[in-house]
Scaffold this motif. Sequence first.
Motif, PDB file in Angstrom:
ATOM      1  N   ALA A 190       0.833  -1.206   0.000  1.00 60.82           N
ATOM      2  CA  ALA A 190       0.000   0.000   0.000  1.00 60.82           C
ATOM      3  C   ALA A 190       0.867   1.255   0.000  1.00 60.82           C
ATOM      4  CB  ALA A 190      -0.921  -0.014   1.220  1.00 60.82           C
ATOM      5  N   THR A 201       2.473   1.628  -3.377  1.00 61.69           N
ATOM      6  CA  THR A 201       1.479   2.066  -4.363  1.00 61.69           C
ATOM      7  C   THR A 201       1.309   3.574  -4.349  1.00 61.69           C
ATOM      8  OG1 THR A 201       0.267  -0.032  -4.266  1.00 61.69           O
ATOM      9  CG2 THR A 201      -0.962   1.907  -5.018  1.00 61.69           C
ATOM     10  N   VAL A 202       1.216   4.139  -3.148  1.00 62.71           N
ATOM     11  CA  VAL A 202       1.050   5.597  -3.047  1.00 62.71           C
ATOM     12  C   VAL A 202       2.312   6.324  -3.490  1.00 62.71           C
ATOM     13  CG1 VAL A 202       0.690   7.515  -1.448  1.00 62.71           C
ATOM     14  CG2 VAL A 202      -0.695   5.449  -1.241  1.00 62.71           C
ATOM     15  N   SER A 221       2.594   6.568  -7.123  1.00 65.78           N
ATOM     16  CA  SER A 221       1.427   7.092  -7.842  1.00 65.78           C
ATOM     17  C   SER A 221       1.621   8.497  -8.374  1.00 65.78           C
ATOM     18  CB  SER A 221       0.205   7.092  -6.914  1.00 65.78           C
ATOM     19  OG  SER A 221       0.336   8.105  -5.915  1.00 65.78           O
ATOM     20  N   SER A 266      -6.022   7.181  -4.005  1.00 61.72           N
ATOM     21  CA  SER A 266      -6.246   6.298  -2.853  1.00 61.72           C
ATOM     22  C   SER A 266      -7.337   6.846  -1.947  1.00 61.72           C
ATOM     23  CB  SER A 266      -4.945   6.110  -2.073  1.00 61.72           C
ATOM     24  OG  SER A 266      -4.026   5.336  -2.819  1.00 61.72           O
ATOM     25  N   SER A 316     -10.691   6.483  -3.827  1.00 61.12           N
ATOM     26  CA  SER A 316     -11.151   5.091  -3.861  1.00 61.12           C
ATOM     27  C   SER A 316     -11.641   4.648  -2.492  1.00 61.12           C
ATOM     28  CB  SER A 316     -10.029   4.180  -4.346  1.00 61.12           C
ATOM     29  OG  SER A 316      -9.682   4.460  -5.684  1.00 61.12           O
ATOM     30  N   GLU A 372      -2.964  10.188   1.958  1.00 58.75           N
ATOM     31  CA  GLU A 372      -3.027   9.171   0.910  1.00 58.75           C
ATOM     32  C   GLU A 372      -2.527   7.808   1.375  1.00 58.75           C
ATOM     33  OE1 GLU A 372      -3.585   8.879  -2.903  1.00 58.75           O
ATOM     34  OE2 GLU A 372      -5.130  10.060  -1.933  1.00 58.75           O
ATOM     35  N   GLU A 418      -4.823   4.394   1.533  1.00 59.68           N
ATOM     36  CA  GLU A 418      -4.539   3.153   0.807  1.00 59.68           C
ATOM     37  C   GLU A 418      -4.443   1.962   1.750  1.00 59.68           C
ATOM     38  OE1 GLU A 418      -4.186   0.667  -2.324  1.00 59.68           O
ATOM     39  OE2 GLU A 418      -4.608   2.832  -2.456  1.00 59.68           O
ATOM     40  N   ARG A 440      -7.968   1.115   2.658  1.00 60.33           N
ATOM     41  CA  ARG A 440      -8.639   0.396   1.558  1.00 60.33           C
ATOM     42  C   ARG A 440      -8.392  -1.103   1.690  1.00 60.33           C
ATOM     43  NH1 ARG A 440      -7.321   1.453  -4.295  1.00 60.33           N
ATOM     44  NH2 ARG A 440      -9.251   0.264  -4.520  1.00 60.33           N
TER      45      ARG A 440
END
Length: 366
Positions: A22, A25-26, A29, A37, A40, A234, A238, A241
């Motif tokens: 996670a 990913t951020v 990004s 994030s 979503s 963010e 994430e 999520r």
Amino acid sequence: MPTRVWDYLPEYETERADIMDAVETVFRSGQLILGQSVRSFEEEFAGYHGVRHCAGVDNGTNAIKLALQALGVGPGDEVITVSNTAAPTVVAIDAVGATPVFTDVDPGTYLMDVSQVAAAITARTRCLLPVHLYGQCVDMAPLERLAAAHDLVIMEDCAQAHGARHHGRVAGSMGHAAAFSFYPTKVLGAYGDGGAVITSDDEVDRALRRLRYYGMEQTYYVVSTPGHNARLDEVQAEILRRKLTRLDDYLAARRAVAARYAEGLADTGLVLPATAAGNEHAYYLYVVRHPRRDEIIEALRAYDIHLNISYPWPVHTMSGFAHLGHAPGSLPVTEALAGEIFSLPMYPSLPVELQEKIISALREVL
């Protein structure tokens, strides 16, 4: 190693790869503030609760504060709530300039005694603020009837009730808006601070998004109504999520821990948690009661078991709220509970052997 009420490390060991992914990913990004994030997570969290909107914010206290502001609660207004709650509930009411008005709590569930709310309503009452405490919901039907009859708004404090249900309705879906905390200890916890407000009211959602972003709506630097810097991060979004997909698993694990406590402590003299009719308990905390509370907590230290009290000082007894003028004895059930309740360790990854140690130690002490 001492046994404490909460420990995130066992869960982290299990979920570490997903948490690290996670973060990665951020970081890859290209969006570190209010990016994909957050968007979503807001969509998925709203969907879980069956509402139209979710606005992520920086912590649970600001979630309550901004929700109240978005609902039009401010100076001169009264907000009916409880004193048996975490102080941020009342701090947020004070922060918008409103006056908290307390009802006592039910002696069985420790939740708002809804039978007292009607008598507390005045011409200045603007909002009913039920606190879904310890993991279960307040009886909402009487509050909904009162709100409709007196043109009031309902703002649910769901900081301790992620995934709890009341007659099939999930906590947070029963009022005009609901505030959540994602403090790490929560049923759905981040790896730092975080919060959110959910609502199905389009105008309330628009107001929330302005308020969390300085009061700006579309164009940066253009403030329509002065607001705050209260954005959900963010990285935390994430992580949340990923954890949201496991929320029902967390709930099942907490309920299994609660069932083990209930079986092991049934005949000890402890007053164990009572689940109100129609409720599905999330067991954010496992709160028990005994008149020798302080003696029991001290004795358990010899077993290296360290327990918390939620809450030893009702908000109306705190010096910061002395101006509200509550004399000792004004909320007798709340005040009696404060001297007797305490929390046993409760988290999804609590090892069975530690829980058995706690049960055994309590049985010996009692």
